[in-house]
Design an enzyme around this catalytic site. Sequence first.
Site, short mmCIF file in Angstrom:
data_model
loop_
_atom_site.label_atom_id
_atom_site.label_comp_id
_atom_site.label_asym_id
_atom_site.label_seq_id
_atom_site.Cartn_x
_atom_site.Cartn_y
_atom_site.Cartn_z
N ASP A 180 -3.02 0.61 -1.46
CA ASP A 180 -2.90 0.18 -0.01
C ASP A 180 -4.28 0.04 0.29
O ASP A 180 -5.14 0.98 0.13
CB ASP A 180 -2.25 1.20 0.70
CG ASP A 180 -1.73 0.95 2.26
OD1 ASP A 180 -1.09 -0.10 2.25
OD2 ASP A 180 -2.30 1.73 3.10
N GLU B 289 -5.50 4.91 -19.62
CA GLU B 289 -5.37 5.95 -20.83
C GLU B 289 -4.12 5.56 -21.75
O GLU B 289 -3.90 5.90 -22.73
CB GLU B 289 -5.36 7.11 -20.25
CG GLU B 289 -6.83 8.12 -19.83
CD GLU B 289 -6.54 9.23 -19.11
OE1 GLU B 289 -5.49 9.80 -18.88
OE2 GLU B 289 -7.66 9.45 -18.55
C1 GLC Z 1 -1.07 -1.65 4.54
C2 GLC Z 1 0.28 -1.57 4.68
C3 GLC Z 1 0.90 -1.72 5.91
C4 GLC Z 1 0.26 -0.37 6.68
C5 GLC Z 1 -1.28 -0.33 6.58
C6 GLC Z 1 -1.86 0.80 6.80
O1 GLC Z 1 -1.77 -2.81 4.99
O2 GLC Z 1 0.83 -2.70 3.87
O3 GLC Z 1 2.17 -1.63 5.92
O4 GLC Z 1 0.27 -0.47 8.06
O5 GLC Z 1 -1.72 -0.67 5.23
O6 GLC Z 1 -1.28 1.98 5.71
#
Ligand code: GLC
Length: 557
Positions: A220, A274
């Site tokens: 993310d 790994e």
């Molecule tokens: C990313 C995710 C989104 C979330 C953001 C904060 O963009 O895809 O859904 O709100 O990160 O974690």
Amino acid sequence: MSDITPPASSLARHGTQWWREGIVYQVYPRSYADTDGNGVGDLAGIIEHLDHLGPDGLGVDGVWLSPIYPSPGFDVGYDVSDHSAVDPLLGTEEDFDRLVREAHARGLRVILDLVMNHTSDQHAWFQASRQSREGPYADFYLWRDPAGRDADGNPLPPNNWLSFFGGSAWEYEPARDQFYMHTFLVEQPEVNWRNPVVEEAQLKMVRGWLDRGVDGFRLDVFNIFLKDPEMPSNPELEDLAEGTSAWDRQEHKYDRDQPDFPELIARFRAIVDEVPGRMSVGELFYGGPETSASLSNQNHLVFDWELVRAPWSAAEYRALLDRRQAIFGDTWPTVVLSNHDQSRHASRLSASAGIDDTDAVARASAAVLLTLRGTPFLYYGEEIGLRDVEVPFEEIIDPPARRVEAGWVWWNRDGCRSPMPWTGEPGHGFTTGRPWIRFGDDADTRHVAAQALDPPSVLGTYKRLIALRQGRSSLRRGALRRLDIGGDDVLAYIREADGEATLVVANFVQQPSTVDLGPAGDGPWRPIGGSHQDPSAPDADGSLALRGLEVVILARG
Ligand code: GLC
């Protein structure tokens, strides 16, 4: 181990390069299938539907699960309070281990969504960190002193950084007389990756999931893990169009894409590497294909958003593919049209071209998506042509969508997160309770069960296209050469590998169009698939008459 005998052919498929040649399917767990009647999807529901994904169903290679960890749910799972556990709302630890076993038994790899840029404010680290400037967790987050006090004595934020979800990026904590930084909600404090103890803890958590059999990760907002250590204010941009959000009025020079990030991500990737065959895909938070290509490497992908942003127009796609080729070169890109943050592409692309028949656009765009060069990522529901669902303001769950700022309203992501309709019965085979987000108005007729019996449907089309891609090395790993044939509304390209060529000709509009295949090189060309169950065939002179919104995929000979 599972008692299901793995289908050897599918387990072996694509070998350790599966992430490059295969197809990944994103499940949004809360919206996939609910087995306990609370209206929220769960891990047991995903297990029940693995056959929809495996070799007896769509035939994809990997399943990416949006976050499955305990979360108070302010950002619907992207605010994680314990990164090493399973959210009881979604199931038990044993459910997760069973999911991995059952997925593997079907030749499906499991990819977890790692949210490592921030935690929930309920996370034990933050609970400890916010209490005092002393102690083992004091430096786990981005804490800074106030820049000063206003006339009333209120503390002023350390710099001008903003939250992407609106307002300042800084929240004051009286217990420390300091501010903490958050790119997203106040409930999502940003961790301090520059603290080696934090890095060690994160990588330990990563190893824990790998030890449980996970095959890879989606990271993310990975390019914002590091900020400039001095945290200067971002430059303000001037002369912008009216309606530009506060966020877009800054040049995000110091709060993302820092020069030492590649070294950090290399340390993470070394752990994943790994064991051969594991992968990761980074979510670029803002940034174009140049950044995506520069952060990609041998076993690791990075999303780039140009395709998501492009309208349904052959001219736009031609320009985009040329740009992509020039920027990515030999680097392997991703191919994505939808995810849990974007308007669903059946709705978005149709609207962009003023076309009402969203299924026709879903079929045509699927034929392009699954024949481009790069790893396709599908988003649950796109295989039945799901459309954005209108959610009334009072029902909105997506937190930023409830905030209204001057001149700017956040798009409500609930619209693309509606539950999967499996059947036409009440609850649509998703739940026996009240679904956490409403179904679309068309769920009585648009569901998996109906389309499974209807070969020309969007689902039938996805199944045929996936099988075609899986069976042709040119489509899986070939180079892409764009051809300037047909009129303005036509996109055409050839994929080539291992002496095999596949020609794709796409008519982006509802009017028929005729294309001379001569410049595609020696024929004859024979249709092998496309957007329609009965693809149009070229005549003896190599002239191909395409129907409206028809994409034809052809092989030589
Ligand atoms: C990313 C995710 C989104 C979330 C953001 C904060 O963009 O895809 O859904 O709100 O990160 O974690």
